[in-house]
Design a protein around this motif. Sequence first.
Motif, PDB file in Angstrom:
ATOM      1  N   SER A  78       2.065  -9.312   1.721  1.00  0.00           N
ATOM      2  CA  SER A  78       2.020  -8.262   1.045  1.00  0.00           C
ATOM      3  C   SER A  78       0.599  -8.959   0.195  1.00  0.00           C
ATOM      4  O   SER A  78      -0.020  -7.982  -0.147  1.00  0.00           O
ATOM      5  CB  SER A  78       2.388  -8.120  -0.143  1.00  0.00           C
ATOM      6  OG  SER A  78       3.670  -9.347  -0.997  1.00  0.00           O
ATOM      7  N   ALA A  79      -0.548 -10.143   0.946  1.00  0.00           N
ATOM      8  CA  ALA A  79      -1.240 -10.625   0.332  1.00  0.00           C
ATOM      9  C   ALA A  79      -2.348 -10.462   0.164  1.00  0.00           C
ATOM     10  O   ALA A  79      -3.615 -10.598   0.127  1.00  0.00           O
ATOM     11  CB  ALA A  79      -1.143 -11.970  -0.118  1.00  0.00           C
ATOM     12  N   SER A  80      -2.523  -9.765   2.034  1.00  0.00           N
ATOM     13  CA  SER A  80      -3.664  -9.060   2.060  1.00  0.00           C
ATOM     14  C   SER A  80      -3.565  -7.852   1.409  1.00  0.00           C
ATOM     15  O   SER A  80      -3.320  -6.680   1.481  1.00  0.00           O
ATOM     16  CB  SER A  80      -3.156  -9.288   3.911  1.00  0.00           C
ATOM     17  OG  SER A  80      -2.907 -10.176   4.395  1.00  0.00           O
ATOM     18  N   GLY A  81      -5.318  -8.053   2.358  1.00  0.00           N
ATOM     19  CA  GLY A  81      -5.676  -6.742   1.587  1.00  0.00           C
ATOM     20  C   GLY A  81      -5.572  -6.161   0.446  1.00  0.00           C
ATOM     21  O   GLY A  81      -5.879  -4.989   0.325  1.00  0.00           O
ATOM     22  N   GLY A  82      -5.763  -7.070  -0.405  1.00  0.00           N
ATOM     23  CA  GLY A  82      -6.081  -6.123  -2.187  1.00  0.00           C
ATOM     24  C   GLY A  82      -4.437  -6.288  -2.163  1.00  0.00           C
ATOM     25  O   GLY A  82      -3.664  -6.678  -2.183  1.00  0.00           O
ATOM     26  N   ARG A  83      -4.306  -5.139  -3.273  1.00  0.00           N
ATOM     27  CA  ARG A  83      -3.064  -4.825  -3.747  1.00  0.00           C
ATOM     28  C   ARG A  83      -3.446  -4.136  -2.678  1.00  0.00           C
ATOM     29  O   ARG A  83      -1.179  -3.267  -2.339  1.00  0.00           O
ATOM     30  CB  ARG A  83      -3.222  -4.040  -4.774  1.00  0.00           C
ATOM     31  CG  ARG A  83      -4.245  -4.522  -6.331  1.00  0.00           C
ATOM     32  CD  ARG A  83      -3.957  -3.841  -7.160  1.00  0.00           C
ATOM     33  NE  ARG A  83      -2.811  -3.362  -7.875  1.00  0.00           N
ATOM     34  CZ  ARG A  83      -2.430  -2.659  -8.230  1.00  0.00           C
ATOM     35  NH1 ARG A  83      -3.634  -2.235  -9.854  1.00  0.00           N
ATOM     36  NH2 ARG A  83      -1.029  -2.364  -8.826  1.00  0.00           N
ATOM     37  N   LEU A  88       1.570  -0.732   0.907  1.00  0.00           N
ATOM     38  CA  LEU A  88       2.333  -0.644   2.427  1.00  0.00           C
ATOM     39  C   LEU A  88       3.018  -1.434   2.943  1.00  0.00           C
ATOM     40  O   LEU A  88       4.251  -0.638   3.226  1.00  0.00           O
ATOM     41  CB  LEU A  88       0.940  -1.652   3.507  1.00  0.00           C
ATOM     42  CG  LEU A  88       0.878  -0.741   4.450  1.00  0.00           C
ATOM     43  CD1 LEU A  88       1.116   0.289   4.967  1.00  0.00           C
ATOM     44  CD2 LEU A  88       0.984  -1.760   5.443  1.00  0.00           C
ATOM     45  N   HIS A  89       3.728  -2.266   2.278  1.00  0.00           N
ATOM     46  CA  HIS A  89       4.685  -2.186   2.223  1.00  0.00           C
ATOM     47  C   HIS A  89       6.422  -1.299   1.499  1.00  0.00           C
ATOM     48  O   HIS A  89       6.827  -0.983   2.247  1.00  0.00           O
ATOM     49  CB  HIS A  89       4.569  -3.600   1.307  1.00  0.00           C
ATOM     50  CG  HIS A  89       6.669  -4.631   1.548  1.00  0.00           C
ATOM     51  ND1 HIS A  89       7.343  -4.273   0.095  1.00  0.00           N
ATOM     52  CD2 HIS A  89       7.497  -5.353   2.300  1.00  0.00           C
ATOM     53  CE1 HIS A  89       8.597  -5.153   0.683  1.00  0.00           C
ATOM     54  NE2 HIS A  89       8.518  -6.104   1.700  1.00  0.00           N
ATOM     55  N   THR A  90       5.383  -1.074   0.306  1.00  0.00           N
ATOM     56  CA  THR A  90       6.716  -0.573   0.263  1.00  0.00           C
ATOM     57  C   THR A  90       6.548   0.872   0.941  1.00  0.00           C
ATOM     58  O   THR A  90       7.838   1.583   1.153  1.00  0.00           O
ATOM     59  CB  THR A  90       6.094   0.560  -1.247  1.00  0.00           C
ATOM     60  OG1 THR A  90       5.959  -0.921  -1.997  1.00  0.00           O
ATOM     61  CG2 THR A  90       6.900   0.832  -1.768  1.00  0.00           C
ATOM     62  N   CYS A 131       1.217  -6.141  10.282  1.00  0.00           N
ATOM     63  CA  CYS A 131       0.447  -5.608   9.544  1.00  0.00           C
ATOM     64  C   CYS A 131      -0.510  -6.214   8.888  1.00  0.00           C
ATOM     65  O   CYS A 131       0.214  -7.475   7.342  1.00  0.00           O
ATOM     66  CB  CYS A 131       0.807  -4.751   8.281  1.00  0.00           C
ATOM     67  SG  CYS A 131       2.325  -3.572   8.765  1.00  0.00           S
ATOM     68  N   GLY A 132      -1.086  -6.960   9.066  1.00  0.00           N
ATOM     69  CA  GLY A 132      -2.392  -8.009   8.276  1.00  0.00           C
ATOM     70  C   GLY A 132      -3.514  -8.474   8.931  1.00  0.00           C
ATOM     71  O   GLY A 132      -3.868  -7.862   9.827  1.00  0.00           O
TER      72      GLY A 132
END
Length: 204
Positions: A78-83, A88-90, A131-132
């Motif tokens: 969740s810390a990747s790609g800015g916000r 994406l997690h949601t 995802c990252g």
Amino acid sequence: RASTSPVVTNDFRLLAEETEEGEEGEESGDEKGASEDDVEMSIQPRSISIQPRCIPRCITDTPKRNAGPYTVIAFVNSASGGRMGDTLHTALQSHLGPSYVIDLHSCRPGNMPEDTLLQYALDPMVRVLACGGDGTCGWIFSSMDKVWSTVLGVKSTRSRVHQSKYKDHLPLAIMPLGTGNDLSRQYGWGGEFQSHMKSKSMIT
């Protein structure tokens, strides 16, 4: 009163209970203490119990299929790609179910990627989505190596997984979400995140 400290090994925990090795003689009259002949020694064997190390078990029952005939387990940083990582997690939780989406940013000892992957290692219908960026993919690959080391009972899994009956288990797909996506680009998954990648049709 004698005692021993717990001895911990890689596979077992040895717990030794403290035992009494002697009883003091009773004082009587003006006697300050009893002689050795008057002391009744009582030595009891130590009570030892061996407990196996707690290792997550592989799931033998068929897990829920959340992507047609397959079960997809997604690992998101969740810390990747800015916000975008958090967004994406949601979205993945909505598509796959909360229990099948793991936020790597919140992983702690005892709740690491290998702990999750080990549960699904025996199911050939499970798919893994990382995802990252390159660091995230490297983390998941390292976790898989630990999983197969446990399943196969070997220290090094180099070439052994591909020669075993598990060679087609836990295939990995990559969703580029970091600043460095060389691995994703090399394998044809794309060099950067695109908004359509989070749609349900792309994931399931």
